[in-house]
Design a protein around this motif. Structure first.
Motif: not given
Ligand code: TRP
Length: 554
Positions: A117, A119, A249-250, A252, A256, A268, A271, A273, A299, A543
């Motif tokens: 994603f 950001y 990502a977690t 948000y 997801w 998650t 994932i 960014c 991450s 995805h």
């Protein structure tokens, strides 16, 4: 730009071991002695000044070298174009976005159809944005359109409250709303974009990430990155953990489809960014990259793409500033304001008199109206024509200014038209936590799967239509695809398998029947008459959260 094309710069030593504030700007301006060296941090930026007191241009290569970022080179841009089918944005072609960290890894993921994603963010320090502020957003919108991925935009009203004197919490929140409306006017797709104010949104999984991350950050790392001291208010000291946690990502769960009331999900967290930002934001993200693997759900390191600063009207070495109205063109300026500012304040690379200019020519490299045209005119040939005409003296300063005024007036006017359409209701829609919908790479490369010559299980869930799936359907079909070996004939996976095993080109005209003939296989029923490419696209989910794990931390 870079001397050694695709060579990645090594990661710098952990920030704990060096003080960016002390070392980042030391001795990076080359050998020529200058009275004051350039200074770049997230809250203040100033160019070097020479012994005669002249302000010099920013030395971006030096800052890239000092902070061990990679310069964007032609090889990277060529790969981008090959993978996405899009010509690189003019700001990439012309070096306004000049540096990166591991952008190539994001391209790898895009190529394979693995999720990531975008950001980015803004510190809402005043009601109206200027053209310099719109650059990272216009660029991010373009990246979002090209990659077709979710985007989060953080409005750091808390940061502005903590770092700016004479601003109340209420002011900062109001600026955040106004800036959000400006940002929405840049045209982001609402289905793929979540915008939030820290004061309103941080809580839940975001807060858990922020607190967990802050426990990993000793004060000396933060002080090293930002130059804080014992009298710095503790809100400032803790703030970086929030700008960093925003990259997980977690933070948000709703995007997801994770349960915000449950626990953060490991899959998650995997994932990554990509963060488009101005180079002055890099120290934050070095802290992030140094520590993100140490989270309980680790991450991958966030990738970054860095821009230069937009030159102030006063010329090279200046940065547009919201607190100096003569330094910048604001998105709320009238046509008259734009005209006046450029005529009155824009630094000119022209000669003192018309005769001299005609004889010796002007200097486009320092001419602010020409520089602004290079930001906003897309046509490379036209830019070259202007450069040559100015250099030769054929084109005069006044003419360059007129050209620039027209282009800037159009940019600002177009923005204002869109801004008028942003209602409080629309603002609310973008700022509501919700599930996002996106498509990703429509045609990812899959590692060729071995063909099994016996008839495989028929999958009842195979997707053969090209209808855009909901995120729920997407992740279902993806985990299904990820867990099933390719077999023939097997509905949805078939085109992918055939494509992977035949070298003949597949065009939008190619039908399944043709492909099957090429392979000398039996008829595949209802698929036979369908054009192949849409089937390929929908058969290759892109995805999957399962795929995120594969490509993530393992
Ligand atoms: N600190 C940034 C500013 O003051 C705002 C910001 C937060 C940001 N997160 C970001 C900017 C990510 C770029 C990318 O403007």
């Amino acid at each position: 730009m870079a001397e050694e094309p695709s060579k990645q710069a090594a990661e710098p030593p952990a920030v704990a071991n060096l003080s960016l504030a002390e070392t980042a700007n030391a001795g990076i301006v080359g050998d020529k002695t200058k009275a004051v060296e350039q200074h770049i941090d997230p809250w203040s930026v100033s160019a070097a000044v020479d012994e005669q007191g002249n302000t010099l241009s920013f030395d971006y290569e030096a800052i890239s070298k000092k902070w061990s970022t990679s310069l964007i080179d032609q090889a990277l841009l060529d790969r981008f174009e090959r993978l996405t089918g899009h010509k690189p944005h003019r700001w990439l072609r012309r070096g306004l976005f000049f540096s990166h960290r591991e952008f190539n890894l994001i391209l790898d993921r895009y190529e394979k159809g693995q999720p990531f994603f975008l950001y980015t963010g803004r510190g809402p320090s005043s009601g109206s944005m200027h053209i310099g502020h719109t650059i990272p957003f216009a660029f991010t919108k373009w990246l979002q359109d090209v990659f077709d991925v979710p985007l989060v935009i953080m409005l750091t009203d808390d940061e502005k409250f903590l770092f700016k004197e004479n601003i109340t919490v209420e002011d900062a929140k109001k600026f955040a709303d106004e800036n959000a409306m400006d940002i929405i006017s840049m045209g982001f797709d609402q289905k793929k974009t979540f915008i939030y104010s820290d004061f309103r949104y941080i809580g839940g999984h975001f807060y858990e990430n922020s607190v967990e991350f802050s426990k990993l950050l000793p004060f000396n790392q933060v002080r090293g990155a930002f130059g804080f001291d014992n009298s710095t208010n503790t809100g400032r000291i803790d703030f970086p953990s929030k700008q960093c946690a925003a990259a997980f990502a977690t933070s948000y769960p709703h995007i997801w489809g994770d349960d915000p009331d449950g626990n953060r999900q490991k899959k998650t967290a995997a994932i990554p960014c990509l963060i488009p930002c101005a180079i002055d934001q890099d120290p934050y993200f070095r802290l992030l990259r140094d520590n993100s693997h140490r989270m309980k759900n680790p991450s991958p390191k966030a990738a970054l793409i860095h821009s230069k600063f937009l030159t102030a009207l006063q010329g090279p070495g200046g940065k547009m500033s919201a607190s100096d109205p003569t330094s910048a063109i604001f998105m709320s300026d009238s046509k008259k304001d734009v005209q006046k500012k450029i005529n009155k304040f824009a630094f000119s690379g022209g000669r003192a008199t018309m005769e001299e200019h005609r004889q010796f020519g002007g200097n486009p490299d320092v001419d602010v109206p020409f520089q602004y045209l290079t930001y906003f005119l897309d046509d490379d040939a036209e830019i070259e024509r202007l450069r040559t005409a100015y250099k030769s003296g054929e084109m005069l300063t006044g003419e360059m200014k007129q050209y620039c005024i027209k282009v800037m007036q159009d940019y600002v006017e177009d923005f204002q038209t869109k801004r008028k359409q942003v209602t409080p209701q629309i603002l609310k829609e973008y700022m509501t936590p919700r599930r996002l919908q996106w498509g990703g790479n429509p045609n990812p490369v899959k590692p060729a799967a071995p063909i099994q010559a016996q008839s495989g299980k028929k999958s009842s869930k195979s997707k053969t239509s090209s209808t855009p799936a909901t995120p729920a359907a997407q992740s279902e079909s993806q985990s299904e695809a990820a867990s099933q070996p390719a077999s023939l004939p097997s509905g949805g996976n078939l085109p992918a398998v055939i494509a992977a095993s035949t070298n003949a080109p597949v065009t939008s005209e190619t039908t399944m029947a043709e492909l099957v003939q090429r392979l000398d296989l039996d008829s595949v029923g209802s698929l036979a008459a369908q054009p192949v490419l849409p089937v390929l696209a929908s058969a290759q989910p892109n995805h999957s959260l399962a795929a995120a794990q594969d490509g993530g931390t393992k």
